[in-house]
Design an enzyme around this catalytic site. Structure first.
Site, PDB file in Angstrom:
ATOM      1  N   GLU A  14      -3.112  -4.167  -3.355  1.00 51.67           N
ATOM      2  CA  GLU A  14      -3.597  -4.915  -4.519  1.00 51.67           C
ATOM      3  C   GLU A  14      -3.458  -4.094  -5.799  1.00 51.67           C
ATOM      4  O   GLU A  14      -3.313  -4.656  -6.879  1.00 51.67           O
ATOM      5  CB  GLU A  14      -5.054  -5.322  -4.300  1.00 51.67           C
ATOM      6  CG  GLU A  14      -5.267  -6.334  -3.177  1.00 51.67           C
ATOM      7  CD  GLU A  14      -5.446  -5.688  -1.802  1.00 51.67           C
ATOM      8  OE1 GLU A  14      -5.001  -4.539  -1.604  1.00 51.67           O
ATOM      9  OE2 GLU A  14      -6.021  -6.344  -0.917  1.00 51.67           O
ATOM     10  N   ASN A  17       0.838  -1.201   0.000  1.00 53.23           N
ATOM     11  CA  ASN A  17       0.000   0.000   0.000  1.00 53.23           C
ATOM     12  C   ASN A  17       0.874   1.254   0.000  1.00 53.23           C
ATOM     13  O   ASN A  17       1.970   1.283   0.570  1.00 53.23           O
ATOM     14  CB  ASN A  17      -1.014  -0.002   1.149  1.00 53.23           C
ATOM     15  CG  ASN A  17      -0.418  -0.110   2.530  1.00 53.23           C
ATOM     16  OD1 ASN A  17       0.645  -0.690   2.712  1.00 53.23           O
ATOM     17  ND2 ASN A  17      -1.103   0.433   3.522  1.00 53.23           N
ATOM     18  N   VAL A  18       0.376   2.264  -0.695  1.00 52.89           N
ATOM     19  CA  VAL A  18       1.080   3.544  -0.828  1.00 52.89           C
ATOM     20  C   VAL A  18       0.073   4.644  -0.492  1.00 52.89           C
ATOM     21  O   VAL A  18      -0.830   4.932  -1.291  1.00 52.89           O
ATOM     22  CB  VAL A  18       1.636   3.725  -2.262  1.00 52.89           C
ATOM     23  CG1 VAL A  18       2.380   5.056  -2.376  1.00 52.89           C
ATOM     24  CG2 VAL A  18       2.563   2.560  -2.638  1.00 52.89           C
ATOM     25  N   CYS A  73      -4.098   0.875  -2.526  1.00 50.81           N
ATOM     26  CA  CYS A  73      -4.022  -0.365  -1.758  1.00 50.81           C
ATOM     27  C   CYS A  73      -2.910  -1.250  -2.322  1.00 50.81           C
ATOM     28  O   CYS A  73      -2.486  -1.090  -3.479  1.00 50.81           O
ATOM     29  CB  CYS A  73      -5.346  -1.119  -1.831  1.00 50.81           C
ATOM     30  SG  CYS A  73      -6.648  -0.455  -0.771  1.00 50.81           S
TER      31      CYS A  73
END
Ligand code: THU
Length: 144
Positions: free
Chosen positions: A65, A52-53, A63
């Site tokens: 993903e 996550n960033v 996220c």
């Protein structure tokens, strides 16, 4: 060749867990302090991952993903066979609703996900999901 979707062995899950943990260590989460790492096995044997960033504009946070899907597509695409996601305690983390949709696009109904409650299929994690077939049925267009 990687195992079929319903035959992901313990060693593969361990590899995915380790890759997700490694990704989690790279997370940029200065606002929530909730680090997430995700990893997936692709049907050509590749392993893809993401973390996550976060962003000062909270709503534009990416996220884990999102990074994983970007890695997947950038590396040539393919179908996700198995997926694992961990939190900062290296425990399984459930993908949020938006990320279930992101993963659905690149999965099959039999794609396996390591959820906090155990292994589940994509069909169980996002039943009746909206996909390209729903678009095609109206527009007639084949996006491939
Ligand atoms: N987060 C993910 O990376 N994936 C999910 O599926 C759930 C939530 C992140 C977003 C945010 O940086 C932090 O977890 C807290 O919501």
């Amino acid at each position: 060749m990687p195992p079929a979707s319903d035959e992901v062995d313990a060693a593969t899950w361990q590899r995915l867990h380790e890759a997700a943990c490694e990704a989690m260590e790279a997370a940029y989460a200065p606002y929530s302090h909730f680090r997430v790492g995700a990893a997936a096995l692709v049907d050509d044997g590749r392993l893809v991952s993401g973390c996550n960033v976060e962003n000062a504009g909270y709503g534009v946070t990416l996220c884990a993903e999102c990074g994983l899907v970007s890695d997947l597509v950038r590396g040539g695409g393919g179908r996700i066979v198995a997926f694992a996601c961990v939190d900062g305690d290296r425990k399984p983390c459930a993908p949020c609703g938006r990320c279930r949709q992101l993963l659905f696009e690149h999965s099959t109904p039999r794609t396996l996900l390591a959820m906090p409650s155990g292994i589940m299929t994509m069909d169980e994690v996002l039943p009746g999901g909206f996909g390209r077939g729903d678009l095609e049925s109206v527009t007639g267009a084949d996006p491939a």
